[in-house]
Design an enzyme around this catalytic site. Structure first.
Site, short mmCIF file in Angstrom:
data_model
loop_
_atom_site.label_atom_id
_atom_site.label_comp_id
_atom_site.label_asym_id
_atom_site.label_seq_id
_atom_site.Cartn_x
_atom_site.Cartn_y
_atom_site.Cartn_z
N GLU B 141 3.67 -3.37 9.99
CA GLU B 141 4.38 -2.88 8.80
C GLU B 141 5.15 -1.61 9.06
OE1 GLU B 141 1.39 -3.98 8.66
OE2 GLU B 141 1.46 -5.60 7.23
N HIS B 210 -7.24 -5.44 -1.25
CA HIS B 210 -6.12 -6.31 -1.60
C HIS B 210 -5.80 -6.24 -3.07
CE1 HIS B 210 -7.33 -7.78 2.32
NE2 HIS B 210 -6.17 -8.35 2.43
#
Lengths: 398, 405
Positions: B141, B210
């Site tokens: 990322e 998450h």
């Protein structure tokens, strides 16, 4: 350093016959004589290239007297600018962080000689000289360092944020290693637009241990991006020597599957040869790593004396043996392209040029208070914003 | 639900519409004199058409969101059926239209290409546009966000997808320093027209890592804009607006909203990034919300209406900057504010919104602002615990009742 036979044969030609005279002191030849432009000198680099998964280029570099004199002038200018920045910092006109590049000029100069302004360069915070090499002016440099309006980033960036979009210089970044993924992004855009240009993403030996570097290298190799990663190995990551920070200080080999080349970074001609080689490689085969073996005389920044982690003998030793400007000076003198006196007068002229630029930069004013709020957004939407106490400085985001 | 259009030459359209079907506060002549004009068309058939003073004022800022094909197409929106689709399909439609329109628009992210996107937002795009334009990145990322920003510096317009917003924490440095600040530190030389998007928010027992709400972390980065979509209609419009914006925009989607179905217009439309959406006009209390909490609020609103309250529900949509114009008008009318958000109590969007409203509209408030947010805990896995950490409709009803005493 070997003189090639081609040079000897040039001496016989009538145009350059005058330069063969040994008593060059009383020659009144202008230092950038047009007669020398056609001469091609072939110089052998003093240190061979070392390749990793690639054939290193030849040690013989072609150059011209004009180019050599240009190298001398530009490197002396960069050196002078950095020394002047040192004194400006000590007189508190430059604040914050100031990372000086003296000692490493050959990397900037050699790179410029091998590429065009359409190729992109991105580097970290030791960016003053690279900005100059990309076509920036002294006034813009000093103004930005002193936070004035005339600076290249309008005084809002500072020492670590020099940019020049029109000549492909993308900065100027403060966070170690963060510029390398950006550099791969530049290369991605070049591949996307099929520009046939390359990106030089520069970083230091300290940044070479950043994970994002390897992430970016992986992606660049996967996509065959025209990215050239240049590690300016000055052997110290601030106060930490390379052998204390990296298990494998052979930075040119750390690309593993990506080819690498180790270059003597204090030799402008070697740098030029390596960059030219790298550009050809990157356009055909994707990324390549160049490790420039270089050295910085100053500490990491102005707040670092630079002598607590290395000896003064080491610094002066490098200055005596490997200084890039001295190297070019010796080359010029031994090939009799100019005289000692002329080179001194060039340096003197540079000194006054730098002083003039500083004076001009000092005259430039500080940015207006309203500049606090400009360039936050592009074509904003008129939010009202206020300064710290919410009373004095009020503006509308443009 | 009100739809907001910006159209060039909408003056002609304005004149053509019967007065009951639309309202605007500017004379047609004024509209045509401006480069981009703005009017609001109600497409939900509410009985209060045409008589509401709740129009967008003449003083409102016209942002430079590109005009949709206005004129005739706009007039018939209310009557034209449009087509039905799910929210992720709406996002894809917006994305595809923009990629068709501008060859510099490209997508990069994990599994966006061959796999089609983990939430199917980019399904089919790689076959259509090629692997370089819809780029499958490795799981990195920090660097692929950096790569997108570097590409944007040269003029490309990448859309960077975080498979889950929480993963973008790894790219925080790139988003904060390079994305948000480069325009400023370069003195305006570089524009960073990226769109960073991805699903966030609390899902169905996805676990703590998450279920993150990154809007609270990103909100103080100067130089970025943040928007949150909540319906297929605004998802498509905001996606298009974000891509066309010259500023970096973070588009927050929600994991649980991807399968919402709605009928959206066939013709092209672009929404404004800085505007809030009036979901339900009312008189008693202003409820400000965004993303998934909008649905909890609307559910609570049904109960409240049965109990005799008249809440005004606004989906703020624009998380940075806040649409203080719409919000302010509402506060001036109702004098009570309830904020319902999914962020955690500390340092969330609600906290900033509370501060902003208090600073600007304190004189219009009859009661302190109440902010309902998630608990300051990592989201637990157990279903019951997860329910308790997020604001539920019953709590909203109770809060309104207390506020309106």
């Amino acid at each position: 350093m070997a003189l090639s036979t081609s040079f000897r044969s040039n001496l016989i030609k009538p145009l350059t016959a005058l330069t063969a005279l040994s008593s060059t002191q009383h020659l009144r030849r202008p230092f950038s004589s047009s007669a020398d432009d056609s001469t091609v000198l072939t110089i052998e680099t003093s240190v061979p290239f070392v390749g990793h998964k690639c054939e290193p280029p030849s040690r013989n570099v072609e150059t011209t007297p004009k180019e050599l004199l240009g190298f001398f002038h530009d490197m002396a200018l960069m050196r002078r600018m950095e020394i002047a920045s040192d004194s400006l910092y000590k007189s508190k006109l430059i604040r914050g962080f100031c990372h000086l590049y003296d000692g490493q000029e050959a990397v900037a100069i050699g790179m410029e000689a091998a590429i065009t302004k359409k190729d992109c360069i991105i580097t970290a915070y030791r960016d003053h000289c690279i900005y100059l090499g990309r076509g920036g002016t002294l006034v813009e440099c000093f103004s930005e360092l002193m936070g004035r309006q005339a600076g290249c980033s309008k005084g809002k960036g500072g020492s670590m944020h020099f940019y020049k979009k029109d000549s492909g210089f993308y900065g100027g970044h403060g966070i170690v290693g963060a510029q390398v993924p950006l550099g791969c992004g530049l290369a991605f855009a070049q591949k996307y637009s099929k520009d046939e240009t390359v990106t030089f993403a520069m970083y230091g030996d300290g940044a070479a241990n950043q994970g994002q570097l390897f992430e970016a290298l992986n992606m660049a190799a996967l996509l065959d991006l025209p990215a050239i990663l240049v590690c300016e190995n000055n052997h110290y990551g601030m106060g930490t020597a390379e052998w204390r920070a990296a298990k494998s200080p052979a930075y040119y080999k750390r690309g593993d599957y990506v080819p690498g080349l180790k270059v003597d970074g204090m030799d402008a001609l070697a740098v030029k040869q390596a960059c030219r080689f790298a550009k050809e490689h990157a356009l055909k085969n994707g990324p390549i790593i160049l490790e420039m073996d270089t050295y910085r005389y100053h500490g990491h920044s102005m707040s670092d004396p630079g002598s607590t982690y290395r000896t003064r003998d080491e610094i002066s030793g490098v200055r005596q043996e490997r200084d890039p400007i001295e190297r070019i000076r010796k080359l010029i003198l031994s090939h009799e392209l100019s005289t000692e006196a002329e080179l001194k007068s060039i340096e003197k002229k540079i000194r006054s040029e730098v002083d003039d630029a500083i004076a001009q930069a000092k005259e430039s004013s500080m940015p207006e208070p309203s500049e606090l709020f400009t360039n936050v957004y592009v074509k904003g939407f008129g939010i009202e914003v206020a300064g710290a106490d919410r009373k004095e400085v009020r503006g509308v985001l443009p | 639900m009100a739809a907001i259009f910006q159209g060039i030459g909408a003056a002609a359209a304005v004149a053509a519409l019967p007065p009951a079907e639309k309202f605007h506060s500017q004379s047609p002549r004024f509209l045509s004199a401006r480069k981009g004009s703005l009017f609001v068309v109600r497409s939900d058939g509410r009985p209060s058409l045409g008589s509401s003073p709740r129009s967008r004022g003449a003083q409102r800022l016209i942002t430079n969101a590109v005009a949709a094909k206005a004129d005739a197409s706009v007039t018939s929106t209310a009557s034209k059926p449009g087509h039905e689709l799910l929210l992720f399909e709406a996002l894809r439609e917006g994305l595809e239209e923009e990629m068709d329109r501008d060859p510099r628009v490209c997508v990069m992210g994990e599994d966006v290409g061959h796999y089609g996107g983990s939430y199917k937002v980019t399904k089919g795009l790689a076959t259509k546009y090629g692997d370089l334009r819809v780029l499958d990145t490795p799981i990195a990322e920090n660097s692929f966000t950096g790569m997108g920003i570097g590409a944007a510096m040269t003029g490309l317009r990448p859309i960077i997808e975080g498979m889950n917003m929480g993963f973008l924490l790894l790219a925080f440095n790139q988003i904060s320093n390079n994305c948000g600040m480069l325009h400023y530190t370069s003195g305006g030389q570089f524009k960073i027209p990226v769109v960073i998007r991805g699903p966030g928010g609390v899902g169905r027992q996805l676990g703590a890592e998450h279920s993150q709400r990154l809007e609270s972390y990103f909100q103080s980065i100067p130089g970025i804009q943040m928007v949150a979509c909540s319906t297929p209609y605004n998802a498509k419009g905001l996606m298009k607006a974000a891509i066309r914006s010259e500023n970096p925009v973070i588009l927050f989607e929600h994991v649980l909203l991807y399968n919402l179905k709605e009928r959206i217009p066939d013709e092209e439309y672009v929404l404004s990034l800085e505007e809030a959406e009036m979901v339900r006009p009312g008189e008693h209390v202003t409820i400000l919300t965004y993303s998934r909490m909008r649905y909890h609020v609307m559910q609570a609103a049904k109960t409240l209406v049965n109990k005799g309250y008249d809440p005004e529900v606004i989906d703020i949509r624009s998380l940075k900057p806040f649409d203080l114009y719409t919000i302010g008008n509402s506060v001036k009318k109702t004098h009570r504010v309830l904020i319902v958000e999914e962020c955690m109590r500390t340092g969330g969007i609600g906290a900033s919104l509370t501060a902003a409203i208090t600073e600007n509209f304190i004189d219009y408030l009859d009661a302190p602002i109440v902010c309902l947010s998630s608990q300051d805990v990592p989201t637990p896995y157990a279903g019951t615990l997860e329910e308790w950490t997020v604001v539920q409709p019953a709590q909203i009803v109770t809060a309104v009742e207390q506020l309106c005493q």
